[in-house]
Design an enzyme around this catalytic site. Sequence first.
Site, mmCIF file in Angstrom:
data_model
loop_
_atom_site.group_PDB
_atom_site.id
_atom_site.type_symbol
_atom_site.label_atom_id
_atom_site.label_comp_id
_atom_site.label_asym_id
_atom_site.label_seq_id
_atom_site.Cartn_x
_atom_site.Cartn_y
_atom_site.Cartn_z
ATOM 1 N N LYS A 1 -7.598 -8.659 -3.935
ATOM 2 C CA LYS A 1 -7.778 -7.228 -3.630
ATOM 3 C C LYS A 1 -8.222 -6.468 -4.879
ATOM 4 O O LYS A 1 -9.150 -5.656 -4.825
ATOM 5 C CB LYS A 1 -6.465 -6.629 -3.115
ATOM 6 C CG LYS A 1 -6.101 -7.055 -1.695
ATOM 7 C CD LYS A 1 -4.795 -6.388 -1.283
ATOM 8 C CE LYS A 1 -4.426 -6.715 0.153
ATOM 9 N NZ LYS A 1 -3.167 -6.057 0.567
ATOM 10 N N CYS B 1 -2.062 -5.047 -4.834
ATOM 11 C CA CYS B 1 -0.738 -5.562 -4.469
ATOM 12 C C CYS B 1 -0.791 -6.205 -3.093
ATOM 13 O O CYS B 1 -1.592 -5.792 -2.238
ATOM 14 C CB CYS B 1 0.298 -4.444 -4.394
ATOM 15 S SG CYS B 1 0.705 -3.680 -5.955
ATOM 16 N N ASP B 2 0.070 -7.187 -2.884
ATOM 17 C CA ASP B 2 0.230 -7.731 -1.533
ATOM 18 C C ASP B 2 1.652 -8.249 -1.375
ATOM 19 O O ASP B 2 2.184 -8.873 -2.292
ATOM 20 C CB ASP B 2 -0.767 -8.849 -1.256
ATOM 21 C CG ASP B 2 -0.869 -9.096 0.241
ATOM 22 O OD1 ASP B 2 -1.638 -8.381 0.894
ATOM 23 O OD2 ASP B 2 -0.148 -9.972 0.757
ATOM 24 N N SER B 3 2.254 -7.960 -0.224
ATOM 25 C CA SER B 3 3.636 -8.364 0.031
ATOM 26 C C SER B 3 3.734 -9.333 1.200
ATOM 27 O O SER B 3 3.050 -9.166 2.210
ATOM 28 C CB SER B 3 4.498 -7.143 0.356
ATOM 29 O OG SER B 3 4.479 -6.205 -0.683
ATOM 30 N N GLY C 1 2.951 -9.612 -4.849
ATOM 31 C CA GLY C 1 2.031 -9.927 -5.940
ATOM 32 C C GLY C 1 1.449 -8.633 -6.485
ATOM 33 O O GLY C 1 1.172 -7.703 -5.728
#
Length: 203
Positions: free
Chosen positions: A58, A76-78, A113
């Site tokens: 991203k 960010c990624d969850s 992340g």
Amino acid sequence: MGPMTAQRRLVLGSASPARLGLLRNSGLDPEVIVSGVDEDAISAPTPAELALVLAEAKARSVAARDTAAGALVIGCDSVLELDGEALGKPADAEEATARWMSMRGRAGVLQTGHCVIDTATGRSASATASTTVRFGEPTDAEVAAYVASGEPLHVAGAFTLDGRSAPFIDSIEGDHGNVIGLSLPLLRKLLAGLDVSLTDLWV
């Protein structure tokens, strides 16, 4: 910051209102440029690595755009790690219900992340923050009401700490912001690794 230093632009490569809210509440005011990365096309060996690879994808996607030139870009990624699997947003109400039935009375790990790219220098820093989440035991009727609200269809793991599912989370171990979508302590460390002080970005 000296009088000659222009303040650095901050770009959030995410459409998440929760992430934007966390940053604004901490004194930052990022621009939002949504990445449009196809998350389903990306895989990794573990949920923690998947969250990191997605965050990096991203951030890179946004950093490559002319509109992000010179900015600090945050990606960010969850995902929720449960039984070694990475659970993102549920596909539909049926899946959200099944998730809650399996999560009740158990603990999962919310992996987020984070990747920061300084487009002025090309340098980047990234890491995953992990927070253990202990789920309560909502009744079948409570789960049905929660799924009917529509909220779990828009969040990783089918729950969030700052919404209607908050009463169904008994406790967490770790940074609460990480569960909402972004760890501010980790962001501060990543920025410091790029020689940027978070306080210089305050508006």
